[in-house]
Design an enzyme around this catalytic site. Structure first.
Site, PDB file in Angstrom:
ATOM      1  NE  ARG A  57      -8.927 -48.630 -29.587  1.00 18.93           N
ATOM      2  CZ  ARG A  57      -7.767 -49.283 -29.581  1.00 18.93           C
ATOM      3  NH1 ARG A  57      -7.671 -50.448 -28.939  1.00 18.93           N
ATOM      4  NH2 ARG A  57      -6.720 -48.794 -30.197  1.00 18.93           N
TER       5      ARG A  57
ATOM      6  CE  LYS B 145     -23.477 -33.443 -19.136  1.00 23.33           C
ATOM      7  NZ  LYS B 145     -23.665 -32.022 -18.770  1.00 23.33           N
TER       8      LYS B 145
ATOM      9  CG  HIS C 185     -18.823 -25.365 -14.367  1.00 21.21           C
ATOM     10  ND1 HIS C 185     -19.197 -26.024 -15.518  1.00 21.21           N
ATOM     11  CD2 HIS C 185     -19.220 -26.161 -13.340  1.00 21.21           C
ATOM     12  CE1 HIS C 185     -19.794 -27.165 -15.195  1.00 21.21           C
ATOM     13  NE2 HIS C 185     -19.821 -27.259 -13.876  1.00 21.21           N
TER      14      HIS C 185
ATOM     15  CG  ASN D 121     -25.370 -27.782 -17.975  1.00 26.74           C
ATOM     16  OD1 ASN D 121     -24.730 -28.515 -17.233  1.00 26.74           O
ATOM     17  ND2 ASN D 121     -25.510 -28.038 -19.273  1.00 26.74           N
TER      18      ASN D 121
ATOM     19  CG  HIS E  66     -20.230 -29.114  -8.461  1.00 26.42           C
ATOM     20  ND1 HIS E  66     -19.935 -28.372  -9.589  1.00 26.42           N
ATOM     21  CD2 HIS E  66     -21.414 -29.750  -8.708  1.00 26.42           C
ATOM     22  CE1 HIS E  66     -20.904 -28.553 -10.490  1.00 26.42           C
ATOM     23  NE2 HIS E  66     -21.800 -29.375  -9.980  1.00 26.42           N
TER      24      HIS E  66
ATOM     25  CD  GLU F 297     -25.191 -30.692 -21.655  1.00 26.01           C
ATOM     26  OE1 GLU F 297     -24.570 -29.658 -21.901  1.00 26.01           O
ATOM     27  OE2 GLU F 297     -25.011 -31.378 -20.627  1.00 26.01           O
TER      28      GLU F 297
ATOM     29  CD  GLU G 263     -26.112 -30.271  -8.947  1.00 27.27           C
ATOM     30  OE1 GLU G 263     -27.116 -30.136  -9.680  1.00 27.27           O
ATOM     31  OE2 GLU G 263     -24.964 -29.968  -9.322  1.00 27.27           O
TER      32      GLU G 263
ATOM     33  CG  HIS H  89     -24.097 -26.619 -13.407  1.00 29.11           C
ATOM     34  ND1 HIS H  89     -25.313 -26.514 -12.744  1.00 29.11           N
ATOM     35  CD2 HIS H  89     -23.580 -27.828 -13.030  1.00 29.11           C
ATOM     36  CE1 HIS H  89     -25.505 -27.594 -12.008  1.00 29.11           C
ATOM     37  NE2 HIS H  89     -24.481 -28.397 -12.161  1.00 29.11           N
TER      38      HIS H  89
ATOM     39  CE  LYS I 110     -28.098 -36.036 -14.654  1.00 28.10           C
ATOM     40  NZ  LYS I 110     -27.040 -36.077 -13.642  1.00 28.10           N
TER      41      LYS I 110
ATOM     42  NE  ARG J 122     -26.998 -35.286 -19.396  1.00 25.85           N
ATOM     43  CZ  ARG J 122     -26.437 -36.462 -19.190  1.00 25.85           C
ATOM     44  NH1 ARG J 122     -26.687 -37.472 -20.016  1.00 25.85           N
ATOM     45  NH2 ARG J 122     -25.631 -36.669 -18.171  1.00 25.85           N
TER      46      ARG J 122
END
Length: 365
Positions: free
Chosen positions: A121, A143, A252, A245, A265, A237, A185, A248, A227, A241
Site C-alpha cells: 500500500r 506520475k 500516445h 501534455n 516516446h 492534474e 520534452e 501527447h 515542471k 498540469r
C-alpha cells in the site's frame, strides 16, 4: 535566463522533495538520508545496469541493497514486468519500510514508481534518471504507471519520489536517438510556458545536440524548474498540469499504434507537437511563421515532424477517443494560443481537426 541553480525543490504544501542536477553525483552522493529503513531495491534494465548499477549501489552505504534487472523498452511496461519487481520484493523479504530506487529512463521510473505506490500500500522511492527525457520530465512530478495494449499509461498512480538525482554525465552513454527523444520534452517547456526559453533553445540547439556540458545542464535545470512549478501548482492534474501534455494525445496514439516498440516516446511527442501546432494555426491562434519556427527547431533536434507512414486519420480518431485525458467522451487537446502560451480544450472546430489529420496522414484505402 535566470541564475544557475543545481538544487531545486518540488513544493507540495507541507511536503517537498529536492531535484539535484550535478555532474558526478551518481555514486558519490550519499542517499542514505532518503532511505526509510535498512532495505533498498534498485530497479534497472539490461542496458543501464551494466553501466551504472555499481555506482548506484555505492550511494546507499549501510543499507541492504538488492536489485532487479528488467528488459529494456516501452513494450515491457506491463503487468508481467511489474510482477518481476514484486517477486524480488517477496523473495528478499522486503517490508513496508523498504525504499525502491529507479535507475534508468522514463520506463524504469514509471514502473518502479508504480511498484512503490502499490507494494504493501505504498513505500518510498528515489529517482536516479539516466536519460535526458527522464531527467527533464519523467522523473519529476510523481506520475507512475504501466501501459495497456489499448492505451498508454492507462494504469497507474500519483506517487512522488523522495528525491531526484540527475547526473548529466550519464547522458554521454545515450545513443543519438535517445538524446533527440529527450529534447522533445525540453522543447515542450518552451512551447507551453516560456517563449524566452524557446528562443534560447533556438540559439543553443546545435550546442545541445553536440552535448556541450554547460548548455545541456542549463536546459535540464530550466526544464525541471518549469515542471516543478507546474506540479507545485497542480499535483494531480486537475488544471494547469494538463499543459504538460502538449503533443501527447497525438503522440500516445502513435505509440499505441506502433505497439510501443517502433517509436520512442519523445519521437511520438515531437510529431504530436507538430500536429498540435498545425491545428493551432488552423484555428487562428498561430501564424505560418510560428509553425515554421516549431518545425525547424524539431528538425534541428533530429526529431520527426510527421506520424509514421501508414497511420491514417481513422487510426488517430479511434486511438485518441480512448485517451485517458478525455472528458465525457470528447477528445481533450493542449493547443497553443501563442508560442509560450498553451491552453487545454475539448471545444475545437472538428473540421479543423480533420484538416490536420488529413494533412499529416493518408486515408485508409
Amino acid at each position: 535566463m535566470q541564475p544557475k541553480q543545481d538544487h531545486l525543490n518540488v513544493e507540495l504544501g507541507e511536503r517537498r522533495y529536492p531535484i539535484v542536477i550535478e555532474e558526478g553525483s551518481l555514486g558519490s552522493m550519499d542517499l542514505s538520508p532518503w532511505v526509510a529503513g535498512e532495505q533498498v531495491l534498485i530497479v534497472s534494465n539490461e542496458t543501464v545496469a551494466p553501466l551504472y548499477l555499481e555506482q548506484a549501489r555505492a550511494s546507499f552505504p549501510g543499507s541492504r541493497v538488492d536489485e532487479v534487472i528488467l528488459p529494456d523498452g516501452e513494450r515491457y511496461k506491463t503487468w508481467e514486468t511489474l510482477n518481476r519487481i514484486f517477486d524480488v520484493l517477496i523473495d528478499k523479504q522486503h517490508t513496508r519500510r523498504t525504499t525502491l530506487v529507479a535507475l534508468g529512463g522514463g520506463v524504469i521510473g514509471d514502473i518502479t514508481g508504480f511498484a512503490a505506490a502499490t507494494w504493501q500500500r505504498g513505500v518510498d522511492f528515489i529517482q536516479i534518471p539516466t536519460t535526458l527525457l527522464a531527467q527533464v520530465d519523467a522523473s519529476v512530478g510523481g506520475k507512475t504507471g504501466i501501459n495497456h495494449p489499448q492505451g498508454k499509461n492507462m494504469i497507474g498512480a500519483f506517487h512522488q519520489p523522495r528525491i531526484v538525482v540527475a547526473d548529466p554525465l550519464t547522458l554521454g552513454s545515450l545513443p543519438p536517438t535517445e538524446m533527440a527523444a529527450g529534447m522533445a520534452e525540453v522543447i515542450k517547456y518552451g512551447l507551453i510556458r516560456d517563449e524566452h526559453f524557446l528562443s534560447w533553445l533556438e540559439e543553443h540547439m546545435d550546442h545541445l545536440m553536440a552535448m556541450q556540458p554547460e548548455p545541456l545542464k542549463e536546459a535540464i535545470r530550466r526544464s525541471c524548474e518549469c515542471k516543478a512549478a507546474i506540479v507545485a501548482e497542480d499535483e494531480r492534474e486537475a488544471g494547469v498540469r494538463a499543459l504538460l501534455n502538449l503533443g501527447h494525445t497525438f503522440g500516445h496514439a502513435i505509440e499505441t499504434h506502433t505497439g510501443y516498440s517502433d517509436w520512442l516516446h519523445g519521437e511520438a511527442v515531437a510529431a504530436g507537437m507538430m500536429m498540435a501546432t498545425d491545428l493551432s494555426e488552423r484555428l487562428g491562434y498561430l501564424n505560418y511563421n510560428d509553425s515554421v519556427r516549431v518545425r525547424q527547431l524539431l528538425i534541428r533536434a533530429r526529431l520527426p515532424v510527421n506520424p509514421p507512414e501508414g497511420m491514417s486519420p481513422v487510426h488517430f480518431r479511434a486511438l485518441m477517443q480512448v485517451d485517458k485525458k478525455n472528458v465525457s467522451g470528447r477528445v481533450r487537446l493542449v493547443l497553443l494560443r501563442a508560442l509560450g502560451d498553451a491552453f487545454v480544450t475539448e471545444d475545437f472546430d472538428p473540421e479543423a481537426f480533420e484538416a490536420t489529420l488529413n494533412h499529416f496522414c493518408h486515408p485508409l484505402d
